[in-house]
Design an enzyme around this catalytic site. Structure first.
Site, PDB file in Angstrom:
ATOM      1  N   SER A 187     -13.366   4.322   3.840  1.00 31.34           N
ATOM      2  CA  SER A 187     -14.067   3.894   5.053  1.00 31.34           C
ATOM      3  C   SER A 187     -15.289   4.774   5.225  1.00 31.34           C
ATOM      4  O   SER A 187     -15.314   5.922   4.774  1.00 31.34           O
ATOM      5  CB  SER A 187     -13.152   4.021   6.274  1.00 31.34           C
ATOM      6  OG  SER A 187     -12.251   2.925   6.325  1.00 31.34           O
ATOM      7  N   HIS A 245      -9.234   4.819  -2.788  1.00 36.89           N
ATOM      8  CA  HIS A 245      -8.603   4.858  -1.464  1.00 36.89           C
ATOM      9  C   HIS A 245      -9.519   5.643  -0.527  1.00 36.89           C
ATOM     10  O   HIS A 245     -10.487   6.255  -0.962  1.00 36.89           O
ATOM     11  CB  HIS A 245      -7.250   5.560  -1.550  1.00 36.89           C
ATOM     12  CG  HIS A 245      -6.167   4.689  -2.092  1.00 36.89           C
ATOM     13  ND1 HIS A 245      -5.001   4.465  -1.428  1.00 36.89           N
ATOM     14  CD2 HIS A 245      -6.094   3.967  -3.242  1.00 36.89           C
ATOM     15  CE1 HIS A 245      -4.237   3.646  -2.146  1.00 36.89           C
ATOM     16  NE2 HIS A 245      -4.878   3.338  -3.251  1.00 36.89           N
ATOM     17  N   ASP A 253       0.858  -1.190   0.000  1.00 36.30           N
ATOM     18  CA  ASP A 253       0.000   0.000   0.000  1.00 36.30           C
ATOM     19  C   ASP A 253       0.900   1.248   0.000  1.00 36.30           C
ATOM     20  O   ASP A 253       1.793   1.377   0.848  1.00 36.30           O
ATOM     21  CB  ASP A 253      -0.873  -0.030   1.271  1.00 36.30           C
ATOM     22  CG  ASP A 253      -1.972   1.016   1.244  1.00 36.30           C
ATOM     23  OD1 ASP A 253      -2.328   1.495   0.146  1.00 36.30           O
ATOM     24  OD2 ASP A 253      -2.496   1.342   2.339  1.00 36.30           O
ATOM     25  N   HIS A 254       0.678   2.146  -0.944  1.00 36.37           N
ATOM     26  CA  HIS A 254       1.431   3.405  -1.017  1.00 36.37           C
ATOM     27  C   HIS A 254       2.954   3.245  -0.997  1.00 36.37           C
ATOM     28  O   HIS A 254       3.634   3.872  -0.184  1.00 36.37           O
ATOM     29  CB  HIS A 254       1.016   4.365   0.117  1.00 36.37           C
ATOM     30  CG  HIS A 254      -0.346   4.948  -0.087  1.00 36.37           C
ATOM     31  ND1 HIS A 254      -0.603   5.913  -1.039  1.00 36.37           N
ATOM     32  CD2 HIS A 254      -1.519   4.684   0.515  1.00 36.37           C
ATOM     33  CE1 HIS A 254      -1.882   6.211  -1.005  1.00 36.37           C
ATOM     34  NE2 HIS A 254      -2.476   5.490  -0.083  1.00 36.37           N
ATOM     35  N   GLY A 289      -8.286   8.687   6.260  1.00 33.20           N
ATOM     36  CA  GLY A 289      -8.450   8.963   7.686  1.00 33.20           C
ATOM     37  C   GLY A 289      -9.885   8.928   8.187  1.00 33.20           C
ATOM     38  O   GLY A 289     -10.814   8.552   7.471  1.00 33.20           O
ATOM     39  N   ASN A 309     -10.273   0.419  -0.796  1.00 32.13           N
ATOM     40  CA  ASN A 309      -9.390   0.331   0.373  1.00 32.13           C
ATOM     41  C   ASN A 309     -10.141   0.702   1.648  1.00 32.13           C
ATOM     42  O   ASN A 309     -10.731   1.790   1.728  1.00 32.13           O
ATOM     43  CB  ASN A 309      -8.220   1.302   0.223  1.00 32.13           C
ATOM     44  CG  ASN A 309      -7.212   0.843  -0.804  1.00 32.13           C
ATOM     45  OD1 ASN A 309      -7.462  -0.102  -1.556  1.00 32.13           O
ATOM     46  ND2 ASN A 309      -6.078   1.503  -0.840  1.00 32.13           N
ATOM     47  N   ASP A 359      -9.420   0.815   5.752  1.00 35.12           N
ATOM     48  CA  ASP A 359      -8.502   0.644   6.886  1.00 35.12           C
ATOM     49  C   ASP A 359      -9.088   1.297   8.142  1.00 35.12           C
ATOM     50  O   ASP A 359      -9.227   0.670   9.183  1.00 35.12           O
ATOM     51  CB  ASP A 359      -7.133   1.264   6.538  1.00 35.12           C
ATOM     52  CG  ASP A 359      -6.099   1.007   7.627  1.00 35.12           C
ATOM     53  OD1 ASP A 359      -6.310   0.108   8.458  1.00 35.12           O
ATOM     54  OD2 ASP A 359      -5.075   1.706   7.654  1.00 35.12           O
ATOM     55  N   ARG A 400      -5.911 -11.371  25.964  1.00 29.53           N
ATOM     56  CA  ARG A 400      -6.803 -12.178  25.119  1.00 29.53           C
ATOM     57  C   ARG A 400      -8.247 -11.764  25.297  1.00 29.53           C
ATOM     58  O   ARG A 400      -9.061 -11.918  24.404  1.00 29.53           O
ATOM     59  CB  ARG A 400      -6.637 -13.669  25.447  1.00 29.53           C
ATOM     60  CG  ARG A 400      -5.268 -14.203  25.073  1.00 29.53           C
ATOM     61  CD  ARG A 400      -5.039 -15.585  25.629  1.00 29.53           C
ATOM     62  NE  ARG A 400      -5.023 -15.576  27.097  1.00 29.53           N
ATOM     63  CZ  ARG A 400      -4.705 -16.626  27.849  1.00 29.53           C
ATOM     64  NH1 ARG A 400      -4.376 -17.770  27.281  1.00 29.53           N
ATOM     65  NH2 ARG A 400      -4.712 -16.538  29.167  1.00 29.53           N
TER      66      ARG A 400
HETATM   67 ZN   LIG Z   1      -4.450   5.277   0.365  1.00 26.65          ZN
END
Ligand SMILES: [Zn+2]
Length: 340
Positions: A222, A219, A83-84, A189, A263, A265, A290
């Site tokens: 989100s 990209h 990525d990038h 972001g 994408n 993230d 855990r």
């Molecule tokens: Zn990106």
């Protein structure tokens, strides 16, 4: 083992009404969450590793974790992607490390320099059987080392930064890249927009017309779901005004306009963080990792499954067709794997 390049995935995604999710990997729990979700949905996936992830986890650990994932689900179509990537040297290193796909991002350079560095990376990658994603245009927001413009300045001037369709055609012809990340109104972001997000669908349509057959990548896609922001803030976090791209707009870009790779993230980070915050706040005596990383991992499984469904990427149940297509292409694995 269906480690593959992105070619068989994008061949089918291009006119198939679905996109392949690209999810960033930084540690074991995140990888397991992504893989479990994709296996449950029989969905192809791209595991992507940034320069920051290489530095944080060290490549030997990431390779071992990914190999374990491939061994758990040997039938699952997986591409390992940089990525990038910012230099041809890094691209070379990743090819040696066994990546099946790389991104070279020269979008912050002047146009001619972007063409030059991308063409060079393509030469190296194609010689090794590895596919290349490039980027043209400018995204807003901040993510790791990738600093775009401040979200609010970007929003006010977005027209200027969108990918130019004719330039995209020239860029594709000169560089021979396999896919192109385009600026169409998304942003990196968790604080993408001040106002409501509006993707430039007309721009996607124009680029699809000037570059027929070139898989497009989004990209910064989100959606930053409000319920997760609320959870973070409820349990001691401070993320006021976080805002992403609504899932129905992603779905439209994929289903109606043919975007092939999306994408995601920030939403995974958000799910993990919200869950861990909840455990810390509601069970203050808990100290077994855990018992908070486990629920965090479950939150990633749910988030990824939500993305793979028909309301966002629509990539569920596509694994068999992609494996069959990869078989038909003669499984041209990168030389790294061929040599083993
Ligand atoms: Zn990106």
């Amino acid at each position: 083992m269906p480690l593959m390049t992105t070619k068989p995935m994008f061949d089918l995604a291009y006119a198939g009404g679905f996109a392949v999710g690209a999810f960033n990997v930084n540690n074991m729990e995140i990888t397991q969450g992504i893989i479990e979700a994709c296996a449950a949905e029989k969905s192809p996936l791209i595991l992507q590793i940034s320069k920051g992830a290489r530095k944080y986890a060290k490549m030997n650990y990431l390779t071992a974790i990914i190999n374990a994932a491939v061994a758990e689900y040997p039938w699952l179509p997986i591409a390992i992607h940089l990525d990038h990537g910012d230099t041809v040297d890094l691209v070379d290193t990743c090819i040696k490390d066994g990546f099946t796909s790389v991104m070279i991002d020269g979008s912050h350079h002047p146009y001619d320099e972007n063409v030059h560095v991308t063409a060079e990376a393509v030469k190296h990658a194609h010689a090794a059987g590895v596919t290349v994603e490039a980027e043209l245009g400018m995204l807003g927001g901040i993510e790791e080392d990738v600093v775009g413009m401040d979200a609010h300045d970007y929003e006010a001037n977005v027209e200027k930064f969108l990918t130019d369709p004719d330039q995209a055609k020239d860029f594709w012809q000169k560089t021979k890249c396999d896919s192109l990340a385009v600026a169409i109104g998304t942003s990196h972001g968790a604080f993408k927009f001040k106002h409501e997000a509006k993707l430039a669908f007309d721009r996607i349509e124009k680029i699809m017309k000037t570059c027929p057959g070139l898989p497009l990548v989004m990209h910064g896609s989100s959606s930053v779901p409000q319920e997760f922001i609320d959870l973070v803030n409820k349990y001691g976090g401070q993320m006021p005004n976080a805002k992403g791209v609504p899932e129905d707009q992603i779905n439209m870009a994929v289903g109606k306009y043919g975007v092939c790779k999306v994408n995601i993230d920030t939403d995974l980070r958000l799910a993990l963080t919200a869950k861990i915050r909840e455990v810390f706040a509601t069970k203050p005596a808990e100290f077994d990792p855990r018992n908070y990383l486990g629920p965090g991992r479950e939150a990633i499984v749910s988030m990824v499954r939500r993305k793979l469904g028909p309301k966002v990427l629509n990539s569920a149940n596509k694994s068999d067709a992609i494996n069959a297509h990869w078989e038909k292409l003669g499984k041209p694995l990168p030389k790294f794997y061929g040599a083993k």
